[in-house]
Structures are given as structure tokens and as C-alpha cells.
Motif scaffolding. Structure first.
Motif, PDB file in Angstrom:
ATOM      1  N   LYS A  58      36.677  49.947  30.897  1.00 21.05           N
ATOM      2  CA  LYS A  58      36.435  50.550  32.213  1.00 21.05           C
ATOM      3  C   LYS A  58      35.113  50.151  32.842  1.00 21.05           C
ATOM      4  O   LYS A  58      35.012  50.066  34.046  1.00 21.05           O
ATOM      5  CB  LYS A  58      36.617  52.064  32.179  1.00 21.05           C
ATOM      6  CG  LYS A  58      35.742  52.812  31.250  1.00 21.05           C
ATOM      7  CD  LYS A  58      36.097  54.286  31.260  1.00 21.05           C
ATOM      8  CE  LYS A  58      35.821  54.869  29.900  1.00 21.05           C
ATOM      9  NZ  LYS A  58      36.878  55.653  29.383  1.00 21.05           N
ATOM     10  N   SER A  59      34.085  49.883  32.055  1.00 20.03           N
ATOM     11  CA  SER A  59      32.813  49.464  32.665  1.00 20.03           C
ATOM     12  C   SER A  59      32.965  48.100  33.339  1.00 20.03           C
ATOM     13  O   SER A  59      32.437  47.876  34.425  1.00 20.03           O
ATOM     14  CB  SER A  59      31.695  49.432  31.632  1.00 20.03           C
ATOM     15  OG  SER A  59      31.955  48.466  30.643  1.00 20.03           O
ATOM     16  N   VAL A  60      33.714  47.210  32.719  1.00 22.43           N
ATOM     17  CA  VAL A  60      33.947  45.891  33.301  1.00 22.43           C
ATOM     18  C   VAL A  60      34.905  45.989  34.481  1.00 22.43           C
ATOM     19  O   VAL A  60      34.669  45.404  35.541  1.00 22.43           O
ATOM     20  CB  VAL A  60      34.504  44.914  32.238  1.00 22.43           C
ATOM     21  CG1 VAL A  60      34.896  43.589  32.864  1.00 22.43           C
ATOM     22  CG2 VAL A  60      33.496  44.697  31.140  1.00 22.43           C
ATOM     23  N   THR A  61      35.990  46.736  34.309  1.00 20.99           N
ATOM     24  CA  THR A  61      36.988  46.803  35.377  1.00 20.99           C
ATOM     25  C   THR A  61      36.453  47.519  36.608  1.00 20.99           C
ATOM     26  O   THR A  61      36.807  47.156  37.725  1.00 20.99           O
ATOM     27  CB  THR A  61      38.294  47.464  34.898  1.00 20.99           C
ATOM     28  OG1 THR A  61      38.014  48.750  34.349  1.00 20.99           O
ATOM     29  CG2 THR A  61      38.990  46.604  33.863  1.00 20.99           C
TER      30      THR A  61
ATOM     31  N   LEU B 261      34.576  44.968  38.474  1.00 19.16           N
ATOM     32  CA  LEU B 261      35.493  44.040  39.144  1.00 19.16           C
ATOM     33  C   LEU B 261      36.045  44.638  40.430  1.00 19.16           C
ATOM     34  O   LEU B 261      36.122  43.959  41.448  1.00 19.16           O
ATOM     35  CB  LEU B 261      36.651  43.667  38.220  1.00 19.16           C
ATOM     36  CG  LEU B 261      36.328  42.702  37.090  1.00 19.16           C
ATOM     37  CD1 LEU B 261      37.518  42.580  36.150  1.00 19.16           C
ATOM     38  CD2 LEU B 261      35.936  41.354  37.641  1.00 19.16           C
ATOM     39  N   VAL B 262      36.417  45.906  40.381  1.00 17.59           N
ATOM     40  CA  VAL B 262      36.949  46.559  41.583  1.00 17.59           C
ATOM     41  C   VAL B 262      35.874  46.643  42.656  1.00 17.59           C
ATOM     42  O   VAL B 262      36.121  46.344  43.825  1.00 17.59           O
ATOM     43  CB  VAL B 262      37.511  47.957  41.237  1.00 17.59           C
ATOM     44  CG1 VAL B 262      37.826  48.744  42.490  1.00 17.59           C
ATOM     45  CG2 VAL B 262      38.739  47.826  40.360  1.00 17.59           C
TER      46      VAL B 262
ATOM     47  N   TYR C 254      35.215  38.232  43.031  1.00 14.29           N
ATOM     48  CA  TYR C 254      35.953  37.790  41.858  1.00 14.29           C
ATOM     49  C   TYR C 254      37.341  37.237  42.177  1.00 14.29           C
ATOM     50  O   TYR C 254      37.895  36.481  41.411  1.00 14.29           O
ATOM     51  CB  TYR C 254      36.113  38.929  40.849  1.00 14.29           C
ATOM     52  CG  TYR C 254      34.816  39.309  40.191  1.00 14.29           C
ATOM     53  CD1 TYR C 254      34.262  38.520  39.201  1.00 14.29           C
ATOM     54  CD2 TYR C 254      34.139  40.453  40.567  1.00 14.29           C
ATOM     55  CE1 TYR C 254      33.065  38.855  38.593  1.00 14.29           C
ATOM     56  CE2 TYR C 254      32.951  40.815  39.960  1.00 14.29           C
ATOM     57  CZ  TYR C 254      32.419  40.005  38.972  1.00 14.29           C
ATOM     58  OH  TYR C 254      31.250  40.342  38.374  1.00 14.29           O
ATOM     59  N   HIS C 255      37.939  37.663  43.267  1.00 13.77           N
ATOM     60  CA  HIS C 255      39.290  37.232  43.605  1.00 13.77           C
ATOM     61  C   HIS C 255      39.355  36.829  45.074  1.00 13.77           C
ATOM     62  O   HIS C 255      38.697  37.419  45.913  1.00 13.77           O
ATOM     63  CB  HIS C 255      40.300  38.366  43.362  1.00 13.77           C
ATOM     64  CG  HIS C 255      40.383  38.779  41.941  1.00 13.77           C
ATOM     65  ND1 HIS C 255      39.822  39.933  41.469  1.00 13.77           N
ATOM     66  CD2 HIS C 255      40.958  38.192  40.870  1.00 13.77           C
ATOM     67  CE1 HIS C 255      40.039  40.035  40.179  1.00 13.77           C
ATOM     68  NE2 HIS C 255      40.727  38.999  39.787  1.00 13.77           N
ATOM     69  N   GLN C 256      40.207  35.873  45.343  1.00 14.92           N
ATOM     70  CA  GLN C 256      40.440  35.494  46.727  1.00 14.92           C
ATOM     71  C   GLN C 256      41.438  36.480  47.316  1.00 14.92           C
ATOM     72  O   GLN C 256      42.420  36.836  46.674  1.00 14.92           O
ATOM     73  CB  GLN C 256      41.025  34.090  46.794  1.00 14.92           C
ATOM     74  CG  GLN C 256      40.094  33.036  46.254  1.00 14.92           C
ATOM     75  CD  GLN C 256      40.786  31.687  46.183  1.00 14.92           C
ATOM     76  OE1 GLN C 256      41.958  31.552  46.472  1.00 14.92           O
ATOM     77  NE2 GLN C 256      40.035  30.677  45.775  1.00 14.92           N
ATOM     78  N   PHE C 257      41.193  36.936  48.529  1.00  9.74           N
ATOM     79  CA  PHE C 257      42.088  37.927  49.138  1.00  9.74           C
ATOM     80  C   PHE C 257      43.455  37.351  49.479  1.00  9.74           C
ATOM     81  O   PHE C 257      44.415  38.071  49.607  1.00  9.74           O
ATOM     82  CB  PHE C 257      41.447  38.550  50.376  1.00  9.74           C
ATOM     83  CG  PHE C 257      40.391  39.548  50.018  1.00  9.74           C
ATOM     84  CD1 PHE C 257      40.730  40.752  49.437  1.00  9.74           C
ATOM     85  CD2 PHE C 257      39.055  39.258  50.239  1.00  9.74           C
ATOM     86  CE1 PHE C 257      39.751  41.680  49.097  1.00  9.74           C
ATOM     87  CE2 PHE C 257      38.066  40.178  49.898  1.00  9.74           C
ATOM     88  CZ  PHE C 257      38.419  41.387  49.327  1.00  9.74           C
TER      89      PHE C 257
ATOM     90  N   ASP D  58      45.100  35.503  47.474  1.00 12.88           N
ATOM     91  CA  ASP D  58      45.773  35.300  46.192  1.00 12.88           C
ATOM     92  C   ASP D  58      46.864  36.357  46.032  1.00 12.88           C
ATOM     93  O   ASP D  58      46.581  37.552  45.984  1.00 12.88           O
ATOM     94  CB  ASP D  58      44.747  35.416  45.058  1.00 12.88           C
ATOM     95  CG  ASP D  58      45.329  35.157  43.687  1.00 12.88           C
ATOM     96  OD1 ASP D  58      46.564  35.059  43.565  1.00 12.88           O
ATOM     97  OD2 ASP D  58      44.547  35.055  42.729  1.00 12.88           O
ATOM     98  N   PRO D  59      48.146  35.968  45.949  1.00 18.73           N
ATOM     99  CA  PRO D  59      49.225  36.946  45.862  1.00 18.73           C
ATOM    100  C   PRO D  59      49.172  37.788  44.578  1.00 18.73           C
ATOM    101  O   PRO D  59      49.671  38.895  44.534  1.00 18.73           O
ATOM    102  CB  PRO D  59      50.500  36.102  45.913  1.00 18.73           C
ATOM    103  CG  PRO D  59      50.085  34.727  45.559  1.00 18.73           C
ATOM    104  CD  PRO D  59      48.642  34.597  45.941  1.00 18.73           C
ATOM    105  N   GLY D  60      48.540  37.284  43.533  1.00 15.32           N
ATOM    106  CA  GLY D  60      48.440  38.034  42.287  1.00 15.32           C
ATOM    107  C   GLY D  60      47.636  39.310  42.426  1.00 15.32           C
ATOM    108  O   GLY D  60      47.895  40.300  41.761  1.00 15.32           O
ATOM    109  N   VAL D  61      46.649  39.298  43.308  1.00 17.52           N
ATOM    110  CA  VAL D  61      45.812  40.482  43.522  1.00 17.52           C
ATOM    111  C   VAL D  61      46.641  41.596  44.155  1.00 17.52           C
ATOM    112  O   VAL D  61      46.598  42.748  43.731  1.00 17.52           O
ATOM    113  CB  VAL D  61      44.583  40.140  44.388  1.00 17.52           C
ATOM    114  CG1 VAL D  61      43.793  41.390  44.724  1.00 17.52           C
ATOM    115  CG2 VAL D  61      43.702  39.140  43.670  1.00 17.52           C
ATOM    116  N   ALA D  62      47.428  41.248  45.145  1.00 22.22           N
ATOM    117  CA  ALA D  62      48.233  42.248  45.851  1.00 22.22           C
ATOM    118  C   ALA D  62      49.323  42.834  44.968  1.00 22.22           C
ATOM    119  O   ALA D  62      49.676  44.001  45.098  1.00 22.22           O
ATOM    120  CB  ALA D  62      48.861  41.629  47.092  1.00 22.22           C
ATOM    121  N   THR D  63      49.856  42.052  44.044  1.00 23.98           N
ATOM    122  CA  THR D  63      50.950  42.539  43.210  1.00 23.98           C
ATOM    123  C   THR D  63      50.464  43.134  41.894  1.00 23.98           C
ATOM    124  O   THR D  63      51.263  43.511  41.060  1.00 23.98           O
ATOM    125  CB  THR D  63      51.952  41.405  42.910  1.00 23.98           C
ATOM    126  OG1 THR D  63      51.258  40.336  42.250  1.00 23.98           O
ATOM    127  CG2 THR D  63      52.615  40.909  44.176  1.00 23.98           C
TER     128      THR D  63
END
Length: 158
Positions: free
Chosen positions: A103-106, A109-110, A116-119, A121-126
Motif C-alpha cells: 500500500k505504501s508503493v501503490t 503510484l495513485v 507513472y502511466h500515460q493517460f 494507455d488503455p490498460g490504466v482505464a481497464t
């Protein structure tokens, strides 16, 4: 006959949290061996990753019974693939446990998701799974029944 099947299948071992219960079926030796030699081998058991940990005891044993039934049917009838995959329900539980333990890492990330992620990127949305990037955690990169010859010396203790 029922008592014989319970005895020969070591069914009562599945009530425990001992990871060796997972190798009562020779099919799981590869998963056990790769976990045992991974970064999670000293820190987390099969139960801590694959069963509900933040819910009640009843939910844990319902999931355990459901998985046990599905595994015993698949292994007895030989209806599983050479590369064993995880069910959607199992994947949801593992994902929840990854997030809970890390949870400290996640949470970082949030908070910093735009870095950390491209908006687009379909993987982020799903809802990308942790292991889509961390493929070798905790079972290594290869997952076939023949991928760990002699299962790194893993044997069930009777």
C-alpha cells in the motif's frame, strides 16, 4: 470410499495455511518451486496472495473451497492447460492482496499516476494488473509444467 478419497488426497491439509498443501497435486510443483525461490518466498505464503485477506474468515474458506473444487475437478479430469492460468476471481483476489501488502508503493503510484502511466494507455482505464509489469513476481517468467526440471528438488513431505 469417501474416507479413502479424503485420506489419499490429503484433503485435510487444505484447511491449513501451509504452502506445501499446494503441492499435494504434482501439477502445482512448478508454481511452488518458483515461488519458493522468489522474493516472496520468505515473505508471503500462497494463502496470503491467493485468498481474501481483508475480508472475513468465512469468505476465505468459501474461496478456498471454490478453488479446491475447481482444482480437483481440473486435475482429476486432466482439463487444464500446460500453462496454468488464474481465474478472474483469483486474479481479483491476488490484485487486491498486492495492493494491500504494498500500500505504501501503490498509494504513491495513485498520487503520481500522471508521472507513472500515460493517460492514453488503455490498460490504466481497464485496471491493469500488477503482474502485467511485474511478470516475474513471484513465480518467475516461465509457467509451464515442464519449465522447472525436477522441480528444483521440491518434494512433498508425507
Amino acid at each position: 470410499m469417501f474416507l479413502y478419497v479424503v485420506n489419499i488426497s490429503k484433503a485435510l491439509a487444505y484447511l491449513s495455511s501451509d504452502p506445501k498443501a499446494c503441492i499435494n497435486c504434482h501439477v502445482m510443483n512448478t508454481q511452488y518451486a518458483t515461488w519458493q525461490h522468489s522474493s516472496h518466498g520468505l515473505r508471503a505464503t500462497c494463502v496470503e496472495c491467493h485468498l481474501p485477506t481483508n475480508e472475513g474468515v468465512l469468505e476465505k474458506y468459501i474461496a478456498k473451497a471454490k478453488d479446491g473444487w475447481n482444482h480437483s475437478v481440473a486435475f482429476t479430469l486432466n482439463t487444464y492447460d500446460n500453462t496454468i492460468g488464474i481465474s478472474e476471481d483469483g486474479a481479483r483476489r491476488v490484485q487486491n492482496n498486492c495492493i494491500s501488502c504494498h500500500k505504501s508503493v501503490t498509494s504513491t503510484l495513485v498520487t503520481n499516476s500522471d508521472k507513472y502511466h500515460q493517460f492514453d494507455d488503455p490498460g490504466v482505464a481497464t485496471g491493469r494488473k500488477c503482474w502485467s509489469c511485474h511478470k516475474s513476481v513471484p513465480h518467475g517468467v516461465v509457467r509451464g509444467l515442464a519449465t522447472t526440471p525436477y522441480n528444483l528438488g521440491v518434494k512433498a513431505v508425507n
